[in-house]
Design a protein around this motif. Structure first.
Motif, PDB file in Angstrom:
ATOM      1  N   PHE A 406       0.824  -1.221   0.000  1.00  0.00           N
ATOM      2  CA  PHE A 406       0.000   0.000   0.000  1.00  0.00           C
ATOM      3  C   PHE A 406       0.858   1.270   0.000  1.00  0.00           C
ATOM      4  N   HIS A 407       2.084   1.170  -0.538  1.00  0.00           N
ATOM      5  CA  HIS A 407       2.988   2.327  -0.487  1.00  0.00           C
ATOM      6  C   HIS A 407       2.378   3.548  -1.176  1.00  0.00           C
ATOM      7  N   ARG A 408       1.764   3.351  -2.326  1.00  0.00           N
ATOM      8  CA  ARG A 408       1.191   4.475  -3.069  1.00  0.00           C
ATOM      9  C   ARG A 408      -0.085   5.012  -2.426  1.00  0.00           C
ATOM     10  N   ARG A 409      -0.549   4.340  -1.403  1.00  0.00           N
ATOM     11  CA  ARG A 409      -1.788   4.775  -0.737  1.00  0.00           C
ATOM     12  C   ARG A 409      -1.497   5.445   0.608  1.00  0.00           C
ATOM     13  N   ARG A 410      -0.231   5.749   0.838  1.00  0.00           N
ATOM     14  CA  ARG A 410       0.142   6.400   2.098  1.00  0.00           C
ATOM     15  C   ARG A 410      -0.504   7.775   2.194  1.00  0.00           C
ATOM     16  N   MET A 411      -0.918   8.141   3.400  1.00  0.00           N
ATOM     17  CA  MET A 411      -1.418   9.487   3.636  1.00  0.00           C
ATOM     18  C   MET A 411      -0.262  10.485   3.609  1.00  0.00           C
ATOM     19  N   ASN A 412       0.899  10.069   4.069  1.00  0.00           N
ATOM     20  CA  ASN A 412       2.100  10.914   4.074  1.00  0.00           C
ATOM     21  C   ASN A 412       3.188  10.161   3.329  1.00  0.00           C
ATOM     22  N   VAL A 413       3.464  10.588   2.076  1.00  0.00           N
ATOM     23  CA  VAL A 413       4.437   9.874   1.254  1.00  0.00           C
ATOM     24  C   VAL A 413       5.862  10.319   1.555  1.00  0.00           C
ATOM     25  N   ILE A 414       6.036  11.367   2.348  1.00  0.00           N
ATOM     26  CA  ILE A 414       7.373  11.871   2.650  1.00  0.00           C
ATOM     27  C   ILE A 414       7.953  11.173   3.876  1.00  0.00           C
ATOM     28  N   ASN A 415       7.186  11.126   4.949  1.00  0.00           N
ATOM     29  CA  ASN A 415       7.657  10.518   6.196  1.00  0.00           C
ATOM     30  C   ASN A 415       7.018   9.140   6.340  1.00  0.00           C
ATOM     31  N   GLU A 416       7.795   8.111   6.049  1.00  0.00           N
ATOM     32  CA  GLU A 416       7.258   6.755   6.064  1.00  0.00           C
ATOM     33  C   GLU A 416       7.050   6.221   7.484  1.00  0.00           C
ATOM     34  N   ARG A 417       7.479   6.968   8.470  1.00  0.00           N
ATOM     35  CA  ARG A 417       7.198   6.550   9.843  1.00  0.00           C
ATOM     36  C   ARG A 417       5.727   6.780  10.194  1.00  0.00           C
ATOM     37  N   LYS A 418       5.058   7.608   9.401  1.00  0.00           N
ATOM     38  CA  LYS A 418       3.619   7.803   9.582  1.00  0.00           C
ATOM     39  C   LYS A 418       2.899   6.690   8.832  1.00  0.00           C
ATOM     40  N   GLU A 419       2.392   5.717   9.568  1.00  0.00           N
ATOM     41  CA  GLU A 419       1.926   4.460   8.951  1.00  0.00           C
ATOM     42  C   GLU A 419       0.426   4.465   8.700  1.00  0.00           C
ATOM     43  N   PHE A 420      -0.090   5.548   8.109  1.00  0.00           N
ATOM     44  CA  PHE A 420      -1.514   5.641   7.801  1.00  0.00           C
ATOM     45  C   PHE A 420      -1.719   5.471   6.302  1.00  0.00           C
ATOM     46  N   PHE A 421      -2.748   4.704   5.932  1.00  0.00           N
ATOM     47  CA  PHE A 421      -2.984   4.357   4.535  1.00  0.00           C
ATOM     48  C   PHE A 421      -4.461   4.585   4.184  1.00  0.00           C
ATOM     49  N   LYS A 422      -4.690   5.102   2.990  1.00  0.00           N
ATOM     50  CA  LYS A 422      -6.045   5.323   2.493  1.00  0.00           C
ATOM     51  C   LYS A 422      -6.459   4.093   1.689  1.00  0.00           C
ATOM     52  N   VAL A 423      -6.984   3.079   2.387  1.00  0.00           N
ATOM     53  CA  VAL A 423      -7.384   1.815   1.754  1.00  0.00           C
ATOM     54  C   VAL A 423      -8.681   1.344   2.405  1.00  0.00           C
ATOM     55  N   SER A 424      -9.279   0.349   1.787  1.00  0.00           N
ATOM     56  CA  SER A 424     -10.481  -0.255   2.382  1.00  0.00           C
ATOM     57  C   SER A 424     -10.066  -1.474   3.196  1.00  0.00           C
ATOM     58  N   ILE A 425     -10.929  -1.869   4.123  1.00  0.00           N
ATOM     59  CA  ILE A 425     -10.629  -3.028   4.955  1.00  0.00           C
ATOM     60  C   ILE A 425     -10.599  -4.300   4.117  1.00  0.00           C
ATOM     61  N   GLU A 426     -11.363  -4.304   3.010  1.00  0.00           N
ATOM     62  CA  GLU A 426     -11.355  -5.470   2.118  1.00  0.00           C
ATOM     63  C   GLU A 426      -9.999  -5.594   1.415  1.00  0.00           C
ATOM     64  N   GLU A 427      -9.410  -4.473   1.049  1.00  0.00           N
ATOM     65  CA  GLU A 427      -8.085  -4.521   0.416  1.00  0.00           C
ATOM     66  C   GLU A 427      -7.033  -5.031   1.405  1.00  0.00           C
ATOM     67  N   ILE A 428      -7.154  -4.623   2.660  1.00  0.00           N
ATOM     68  CA  ILE A 428      -6.210  -5.105   3.677  1.00  0.00           C
ATOM     69  C   ILE A 428      -6.381  -6.604   3.864  1.00  0.00           C
ATOM     70  N   GLU A 429      -7.615  -7.062   3.901  1.00  0.00           N
ATOM     71  CA  GLU A 429      -7.879  -8.492   4.054  1.00  0.00           C
ATOM     72  C   GLU A 429      -7.273  -9.277   2.897  1.00  0.00           C
TER      73      GLU A 429
END
Length: 470
Positions: A406-429
């Motif tokens: 989900f790298h391209r779905r990061r909320m913050n693409v600069i600081n990778e320590r911020k581990e928030f992603f704009k995805v659906s729970i089905e995609e995570i599953e």
């Protein structure tokens, strides 16, 4: 009477005769003149008239010629004006065409600048180089600057193709040429150094355009004397700017990576301390239950029939507690020995970040919920909801697989320590199922909760609706 006297007499007589005749002829002429004087006067008048007519005719002819000359001159001037007007129209047409082309070019440049401005607002920059680390970038940057120094030493940074002389002295002309080249290089280098020193994530294209603009302006000013900065030197300066920026970015990334590693080390140390503490506590519990069980068994030997059933029940409970204490001790020892084991958690916070935003992280703590509670402290208005808490023998690998997916779905693409992603729970599953199938060594079990409870957020929304309705 001699001959002389005779001759004198004859001469006197002849003179008298001639005088009389002259008088007679003069009288006749006067009479005739008086008779024809009127005719003579008319002829003179006519002659005078003719003479005046001739003069007037000559004057008219001269005037006509002058008028013709003036007309020809005016016609010539009109033709010249017409030619000049045609040239001016043609020049105006060419100028209008040139201006139109310049306007079109400026519009294209403006569109590019607007696009760059839009991208720069978001800090967009596509890297030009692919060096592995800051050390390689530093080497490339130093090499770029060394090439510039060599160009300056070889007099290839700025050029003059004209040989100038001052006071018929080429040596003085060469001296002037060197001074002017040094002057324009100093001006250009100053602009470039200022651009490089001010470069940031949101102005790199602007700084490149600044170097390009300075290059064009200086070359235009030096065009009259045929002085110019070499295009290769300009490209070296632009490359230096790009390398300097990417060097800063890579150093920042490495600093963030080192920070992440230090945090991971602190997390591992904390997990080790917790595991050691849990092991010691488990050993104490095991020893306490062991002593209690031995005491109960000793009492059972001497107990009456009525107390035996109670002691047996107590022995069973103590045996169960002892078994749990032994399991907890074994688990603590295992965690202390295997540092890569831990929990990967999937959590959300609808009230703070909205729908379909999930934090994917990992923890090695014995109680992973401690980490979730820690994340939901005063920094966010609502607590996190747990969608999955996955125990695995290789938590860093599983976390990295999900982060890469989900790298391209990061909320913050600069600081990778911020581990928030704009995805659906089905995609995570789906990603978890894919990781499980492609990496059987991970050995994890997955139980996913798809609906976020978000209790406090939903209660707050309900109260707000009631307030609005009231």
């Amino acid at each position: 009477m001699n001959s002389i006297e005779l001759l004198l007499s004859l001469s006197t007589a002849l003179g008298a005769v001639l005088a009389g005749y002259s008088y007679y002829r003069g009288s006749q002429f006067k009479a005739k003149l008086a008779r024809y004087s009127e005719i003579v006067d008319k002829e003179a008048y006519i002659a005078e008239i003719d003479d005046q007519a001739d003069k007037r005719q000559r004057a008219l002819q001269e005037q006509e010629a002058a008028v013709k000359r003036e007309i020809e001159q005016k016609q010539q001037r009109l033709r010249e004006q017409e030619t000049a007007a045609a040239k001016a129209v043609d020049a105006s047409t060419q100028e209008a065409k040139r201006i139109g082309q310049e306007i079109q070019t400026l519009k294209q440049d403006l569109a590019k600048l607007q696009e760059l401005s839009f991208l720069e607002d978001y800090g967009f920059y596509e890297r030009r180089f692919t060096y592995e680390d800051s050390g390689k970038y530093a080497q490339a940057l130093n090499a770029c600057r060394e090439r510039q120094k060599q160009m300056l030493k070889d007099n290839r940074a700025a050029l003059c193709e004209t040989t100038w002389s001052i006071g018929n002295s080429e040596a003085e002309g060469q001296k002037m040429t060197r001074n002017i080249l040094k002057l324009i290089l100093r001006a250009f280098n100053g602009e470039c150094d200022a651009a490089i020193s001010r470069i940031k994530y949101n102005n790199i294209e602007t700084m490149i355009n600044r170097i390009e603009g300075s290059y064009k302006a200086i070359n235009q000013m030096g065009q009259t004397l045929n002085f110019q900065i070499a295009p290769t030197y300009k490209q070296e300066k632009i490359q230096e700017l790009q390398l300097a920026y990417e060097y800063q970015v890579v150093k920042q990334e490495e600093a963030e990576e080192q920070k992440r590693i230090r945090e991971q080390m602190r997390e591992e140390e904390r997990a080790q301390r917790e595991a050691e503490k849990a092991r010691l506590e488990a050993e104490k519990e095991e020893l306490r239950y062991q002593k209690a069980l031995e005491e109960a068994r000793r009492q059972l030997e001497t107990a009456t029939a009525a107390k035996q059933s109670k002691l047996l029940a107590q022995i069973d409970e103590l045996s169960r507690q002892l078994e749990e204490a032994q399991k907890l001790k074994d688990r603590a020892q295992s965690l202390a020995q295997i540092t890569r084991s831990g929990h990967v958690y999937i959590i959300s916070n609808i009230g703070s970040f909205g729908e379909n935003v999930y934090k994917i992280g990992m923890t090695r703590r014995l109680d992973p919920m401690d980490r979730v509670v820690e994340l939901g402290d005063a920094s966010v208005p609502f607590p996190f909801d747990v969608h999955a808490m996955i125990y695995t023998t290789n938590a860093p690998t599983l976390e990295k697989l999900l982060h890469t997916k989900f790298h391209r779905r990061r909320m913050n693409v600069i600081n990778e320590r911020k581990e928030f992603f704009k995805v659906s729970i089905e995609e995570i599953e789906a990603a978890l199922n894919e990781a499980m199938q492609s990496n059987p060594d991970l050995k994890f079990k997955m139980q996913l909760t798809k609906v976020a409870e978000a209790e406090q957020y939903r209660q707050t929304q309900a109260q707000n609706r009631e307030l609005v309705a009231a």
